[in-house]
Design a protein around this motif. Structure first.
Motif, PDB file in Angstrom:
ATOM      1  N   TRP A   1      -8.427 -10.464   2.370  1.00 53.59           N
ATOM      2  CA  TRP A   1      -7.280 -11.118   1.710  1.00 53.59           C
ATOM      3  C   TRP A   1      -6.178 -10.113   1.407  1.00 53.59           C
ATOM      4  O   TRP A   1      -4.990 -10.404   1.526  1.00 53.59           O
ATOM      5  N   SER A   2      -6.554  -8.909   0.995  1.00 51.61           N
ATOM      6  CA  SER A   2      -5.606  -7.834   0.718  1.00 51.61           C
ATOM      7  C   SER A   2      -6.169  -6.548   1.298  1.00 51.61           C
ATOM      8  O   SER A   2      -7.386  -6.412   1.484  1.00 51.61           O
ATOM      9  N   LEU A   3      -5.281  -5.590   1.578  1.00 56.39           N
ATOM     10  CA  LEU A   3      -5.670  -4.322   2.181  1.00 56.39           C
ATOM     11  C   LEU A   3      -4.811  -3.197   1.624  1.00 56.39           C
ATOM     12  O   LEU A   3      -3.636  -3.398   1.311  1.00 56.39           O
ATOM     13  N   SER A   4      -5.393  -2.008   1.510  1.00 56.17           N
ATOM     14  CA  SER A   4      -4.606  -0.819   1.188  1.00 56.17           C
ATOM     15  C   SER A   4      -5.318   0.404   1.727  1.00 56.17           C
ATOM     16  O   SER A   4      -6.563   0.466   1.712  1.00 56.17           O
ATOM     17  N   ALA A   5      -4.548   1.362   2.217  1.00 55.59           N
ATOM     18  CA  ALA A   5      -5.110   2.572   2.807  1.00 55.59           C
ATOM     19  C   ALA A   5      -4.621   3.803   2.061  1.00 55.59           C
ATOM     20  O   ALA A   5      -3.458   3.891   1.680  1.00 55.59           O
ATOM     21  N   GLY A   6      -5.523   4.761   1.861  1.00 56.02           N
ATOM     22  CA  GLY A   6      -5.185   6.031   1.235  1.00 56.02           C
ATOM     23  C   GLY A   6      -6.382   6.955   1.311  1.00 56.02           C
ATOM     24  O   GLY A   6      -7.523   6.495   1.480  1.00 56.02           O
ATOM     25  N   ASP A   7      -6.142   8.255   1.178  1.00 54.43           N
ATOM     26  CA  ASP A   7      -7.215   9.244   1.291  1.00 54.43           C
ATOM     27  C   ASP A   7      -7.910   9.405  -0.058  1.00 54.43           C
ATOM     28  O   ASP A   7      -7.550  10.248  -0.876  1.00 54.43           O
TER      29      ASP A   7
ATOM     30  N   SER B   1       0.832  -1.194   0.000  1.00 52.24           N
ATOM     31  CA  SER B   1       0.000   0.000   0.000  1.00 52.24           C
ATOM     32  C   SER B   1       0.865   1.242   0.000  1.00 52.24           C
ATOM     33  O   SER B   1       2.005   1.220   0.441  1.00 52.24           O
ATOM     34  N   ALA B   2       0.324   2.339  -0.544  1.00 54.51           N
ATOM     35  CA  ALA B   2       1.074   3.579  -0.664  1.00 54.51           C
ATOM     36  C   ALA B   2       0.500   4.617   0.275  1.00 54.51           C
ATOM     37  O   ALA B   2      -0.662   4.961   0.188  1.00 54.51           O
ATOM     38  N   LEU B   3       1.313   5.125   1.201  1.00 54.37           N
ATOM     39  CA  LEU B   3       0.867   6.109   2.163  1.00 54.37           C
ATOM     40  C   LEU B   3       1.922   7.205   2.247  1.00 54.37           C
ATOM     41  O   LEU B   3       3.104   6.949   2.140  1.00 54.37           O
TER      42      LEU B   3
ATOM     43  N   ASP C   1      -8.753   6.142   3.986  1.00 55.39           N
ATOM     44  CA  ASP C   1      -9.849   5.202   3.787  1.00 55.39           C
ATOM     45  C   ASP C   1      -9.233   3.820   3.574  1.00 55.39           C
ATOM     46  O   ASP C   1      -8.035   3.688   3.298  1.00 55.39           O
ATOM     47  N   LEU C   2     -10.035   2.788   3.716  1.00 59.88           N
ATOM     48  CA  LEU C   2      -9.512   1.422   3.646  1.00 59.88           C
ATOM     49  C   LEU C   2     -10.193   0.623   2.550  1.00 59.88           C
ATOM     50  O   LEU C   2     -11.419   0.493   2.530  1.00 59.88           O
TER      51      LEU C   2
ATOM     52  N   LEU D   1      -3.896  -4.855  -3.973  1.00 59.79           N
ATOM     53  CA  LEU D   1      -4.407  -3.490  -3.960  1.00 59.79           C
ATOM     54  C   LEU D   1      -3.252  -2.519  -3.743  1.00 59.79           C
ATOM     55  O   LEU D   1      -2.298  -2.826  -3.022  1.00 59.79           O
ATOM     56  N   ALA D   2      -3.361  -1.332  -4.338  1.00 61.77           N
ATOM     57  CA  ALA D   2      -2.396  -0.266  -4.057  1.00 61.77           C
ATOM     58  C   ALA D   2      -3.077   1.079  -4.224  1.00 61.77           C
ATOM     59  O   ALA D   2      -3.696   1.341  -5.267  1.00 61.77           O
ATOM     60  N   ALA D   3      -2.975   1.914  -3.212  1.00 60.76           N
ATOM     61  CA  ALA D   3      -3.530   3.262  -3.256  1.00 60.76           C
ATOM     62  C   ALA D   3      -2.417   4.269  -3.487  1.00 60.76           C
ATOM     63  O   ALA D   3      -1.349   4.173  -2.872  1.00 60.76           O
ATOM     64  N   GLY D   4      -2.667   5.225  -4.363  1.00 67.51           N
ATOM     65  CA  GLY D   4      -1.711   6.296  -4.625  1.00 67.51           C
ATOM     66  C   GLY D   4      -2.354   7.346  -5.510  1.00 67.51           C
ATOM     67  O   GLY D   4      -3.310   7.045  -6.243  1.00 67.51           O
TER      68      GLY D   4
END
Length: 522
Positions: free
Chosen positions: A307-313, A25-27, A321-322, A379-382
């Protein structure tokens, strides 16, 4: 039973259609910047790498970013046989199975945690360990490197056979002291005499890097934590740190994908622990699943929610958010098509308000939900378009592309004031116009993802693992596709294809290396 044997059993029963890769995940701003030059860099896990004649000892390649994106200049190859790195490569250690970057010593340069989940600790086989390499002006080095396990001095609990400490990792500042901390998944941990309910160890950062001072051990048996441990639930298989309540401190989401919910085995759940001045605590902790009031979807066997998680606004409101991968969600009769639940953060933390359920059957989303696609496997947030809101890349590693089963794809949903929407969404594969490589059966494009600003232009870029890509006649040495972001989001302009035979990259492609199995750019 080890997690690998349990997964093999699920695969044999048809509950899981592929062997899982890594997710990242990208934070934060520029994460994964190991040399502090303002451009993120990319660590690539190669857990199947043979090292010094030892099968599957594992390695990582590191490619450095710059104004033109990734290049081979100054690239590195690390293993437990690298000079001065602690421990040594052993058969099927899987060094590089999981990766997480964070600034553990607060010097302005990111450091890298490397999961070695099959490491033996003393006489405990597959107890697991984590190597940590620290960043500097010239990038990662062995100076001050560390090796952590449950056998390390002062670390809570004890190393036991089949714990798989280090199979999942996430980094973030849980106590707000300006230094990142490390969450380590231990999904095979036995708790209270119960087999494999799982646990998470937390190591806190300091001026000297990670230390055992104030370390924590969390499970569903920890005082105040919601739910209770059950057999083979694998709490800690997936992890993501993000500031879910906007208080300036990271919070931890823990995937429990084999949790039974409403008498439905393997429906899956997520525990959330909130950070504070003293680090994580059980205060206000939450337990999320598809049977919770207001949450979209229905728990089914075996959904694997978490199973997978990623956090980002995703909506730009100042709270992260998740996104929660639901690997085997059935979508209108398509078994194992997969879906993603999105829970939005607020001053009070995550809530069901405005939550979403996304799949390839959602209105306006490119492609269609098909059996076995596994949408949400990674998942990946960015912020891929530089608008100040995070966007979400969703791996669909078993997507068929031009009749090539399991070639894989990545779906991209863009954030906005109301959160994610289908507006401008994209579907990428190796058959997308202009994208390097070619879609082939069982490549698993999208099995691992990571987002980071690799060219320093203010928009995040997306690294896509293709760990089972064949190169010539060599089976599964693996590759990584790079797609670069901009004002219009991801595009094929300047995209790259990397492997161990790319010009200047250290080592060489070999059978079963699985380059790209795990990624960390942020």
């Amino acid at each position: 039973m080890t997690r690998r044997l349990f997964l093999a059993w699920l695969i044999a029963l048809g509950f899981v259609s592929f062997w899982p890769g890594g997710a990242a995940s990208a934070l934060g701003a520029v994460r994964g910047d190991f040399n502090g030059d303002g451009s993120a860099d990319l660590a690539v896990g190669v857990p199947g790498e043979d090292v010094g004649g030892v099968d599957g000892a594992g390695a990582i390649n590191v490619l450095y970013g710059g104004p033109d994106g990734l290049s081979g200049t100054g690239n590195q190859l690390w293993s437990q046989d690298s000079a001065a790195v602690l421990d040594r490569g052993e058969t099927f250690d899987d060094f590089g199975y999981a990766l997480a970057s964070g600034d553990f010593n607060g010097d302005g340069r990111d450091d890298l945690a490397v999961g070695v989940p099959n490491e033996s600790v003393g006489s405990a086989s597959v107890a697991g360990a984590v190597n940590v390499l620290y960043g500097g002006p010239d990038g990662l080095s062995a100076t001050g490197n560390q090796l952590w396990s449950q056998g390390s001095a002062g670390i809570l609990d004890a190393a036991e056979a089949n714990d798989e400490f280090g199979i999942a990792l996430s980094a973030g500042d849980l106590n707000g002291d300006g230094r990142d901390d490390l969450a380590v998944g231990v999904p095979g941990e036995d708790v209270g005499g119960i087999d494999d309910p799982g646990a998470v160890n937390i190591l806190y950062g300091s001026a000297g890097g990670l230390s055992a001072t104030g370390n924590q051990f969390w499970s569903q048996d920890s005082p105040g934590v919601l739910d209770a441990p059950g057999v083979s639930e694998f709490f800690g298989q997936a992890l993501a740190i993000g500031d879910l309540n906007g208080d300036g401190r990271g919070d931890l989401a823990v995937g429990v994908p084999y949790e039974d919910v409403a008498d439905r085995p393997l429906a899956g759940a997520v525990n959330v622990l909130y950070g504070g001045a003293g680090g994580l605590s059980a205060t206000g902790n939450q337990f999320w699943h598809q049977n919770r009031a207001g949450v979209r979807g229905v728990p089914e066997q075996p959904d694997f929610f978490g199973w997978s998680l990623s956090a980002g606004d995703l909506n730009g409101d100042g709270s992260d958010d998740l996104a929660v991968g639901v690997l085997n969600e059935s979508v209108k009769g398509a078994g194992n098509a997969g879906a993603v639940n999105v829970l939005y953060g607020s001053a009070g933390g995550l809530s069901a308000t405005g939550n979403q359920l996304w799949s390839q059957d959602s209105a306006g989303v490119a492609n269609a939900a098909d059996p076995g696609d596994n949408f949400g496997a990674a998942l990946a947030a960015g912020d891929l378009n530089g608008d100040g809101r995070a966007d979400l890349a969703v791996g669909v590693p078993r997507e068929s592309v031009t009749n090539r089963r399991g070639a894989g794809a990545v779906s991209v949903l863009y954030g906005g004031a109301e959160g994610l929407s289908a507006t401008g969404n994209q579907l990428w594969s190796q058959d997308s116009p202009g994208v390097l490589g070619g879609a082939e059966q069982f490549d698993d494009f999208g099995d691992a993802l990571s987002a980071g600003d690799l060219n320093g232009d203010g928009s995040a870029d997306l690294a896509v693992g293709v760990p089972r890509e064949d190169i010539g006649t060599i089976d599964s040495p693996g590759r990584v596709n790079m797609l670069y972001g901009g004002a219009g989001g991801l595009s094929a302009a300047g995209n790259q294809l990397w492997d161990q035979d790319s010009a200047g990259v250290l080592d060489a492609v070999e059978r079963g290396d699985q380059f790209g199995f795990a990624l960390a750019a942020g």
